[in-house]
Enzyme design. Sequence first.
Site, PDB file in Angstrom:
ATOM      1  CB  SER A 143      12.310  56.175 -68.828  1.00  0.00           C
ATOM      2  OG  SER A 143      12.168  57.140 -67.811  1.00  0.00           O
ATOM      3  CE1 TYR A 156       8.995  53.087 -65.570  1.00  0.00           C
ATOM      4  CE2 TYR A 156      10.461  54.978 -65.388  1.00  0.00           C
ATOM      5  CZ  TYR A 156       9.454  54.301 -66.052  1.00  0.00           C
ATOM      6  OH  TYR A 156       8.898  54.837 -67.199  1.00  0.00           O
TER       7      TYR A 156
END
Length: 251
Positions: A143, A156
Amino acid sequence: MPTLFDLAGKVAIVTGANTGIGQAIAVSLAEAGADIAAVGRTPAEDTVARVRALGCRAEIISADLSSIAPVQRIVDEVLEKFGGLDILVNNAGIIRRADSIDFTEADWDAVIDTNLKVLFFLCQAAGRHMLAQGSGKIINIASLLSFQGGVRVPSYTAAKSGVAGLTKLLANEWAAKGVNVNAIAPGYIATNNTAALQADETRNREIQERIPASRWGQASDIGGAAVFLASAAANYIHGHTLAVDGGWLAR
Ligand code: NAP
C-alpha cells in the site's frame, strides 16, 4: 507467440480474487495465459467464469484468511487440482478506521492477522514448494502506507509497512534459489476497500487533487504490474515494492 510476459502453463494463486484488485489481477494473469486458483471466503464465481472464458483453468478454493488454519490446505489443494504452483499473489486484505486514541485490540488483531500474519504463512507454504522446484514468483499487495503513515488506520499502516519489510526479507533468503518475492503498492483505487473515502465528498476531492494522474485508479490499473512481476521479464527483480499510484508518491 511466447514473449517475456507469457504466463501460459503457469499456475497462480490469487487470494481475495472475487472482487476489486484481486479479481483484476486474476483476469490479467489469465490474459497472459496463467491458470487461476481463486482463494477466498466469498466464492469468486464471476472471476472464474471470466478466466475460463479466456481459455484458462480456474478453480475456487474456499478459505477464510482471518487465521493461518487453512494455509497448508490451500497449497495442497492447488497442487492436487492443478498439478503445480508457480505464482502466489497475496491480495486479500481488510482495513479498520478509527482514531489511534480509541483503536481497539480487536481492530488491531483482525487487520494484522489477515494482512500480515496470513500473508507471511502463505508465502512460507507456497515458498516451500517453489524453493523445492527452484522457481516461483510471489507478489504481495502492499500500500502507499508501506511508505507513508496515513491517519486513523494504525493496524493497516503497521501491516502494510510490515508487508514491504517481509517482501525484502524473503527476497534476501530466496532470491538465490530462483524465487522472486516482490510487492505492489496500489495508490487510491476505487474498490470496496476505499468506499468510505470515495463517499466522503471532501476527502474524495482532496485525494483526487493530489494525484498527479488526476483520477482515482481502477482495479484494472494494477493488472499489468502483476503480470510483469509474475513473468520472466522480472527475473532479476527481488524485494521491490512497486508503486502503481498515478504518481502519488512523486508529489
Ligand atoms: P476489496 O474490494 O475490499 O477486496 C478485498 C479482498 O480481500 C476481497 O476479496 C475480500 O473477500 C478478501 N478478504 C478480506 N478478508 C478476508 C478473509 N478473512 N478471508 C478471505 N478473503 C478475505 O479491496 P481491494 O481494494 O480490492 O483490496 C485488495 C488489496 O489491495 C488489499 O490487500 C488492500 O489492502 C490492498 N490495497 C487497496 C488499495 C485501494 O485503494 N483499494 C490501496 C492499497 C492497497 P470478501 O469479498 O469476501 O470480503
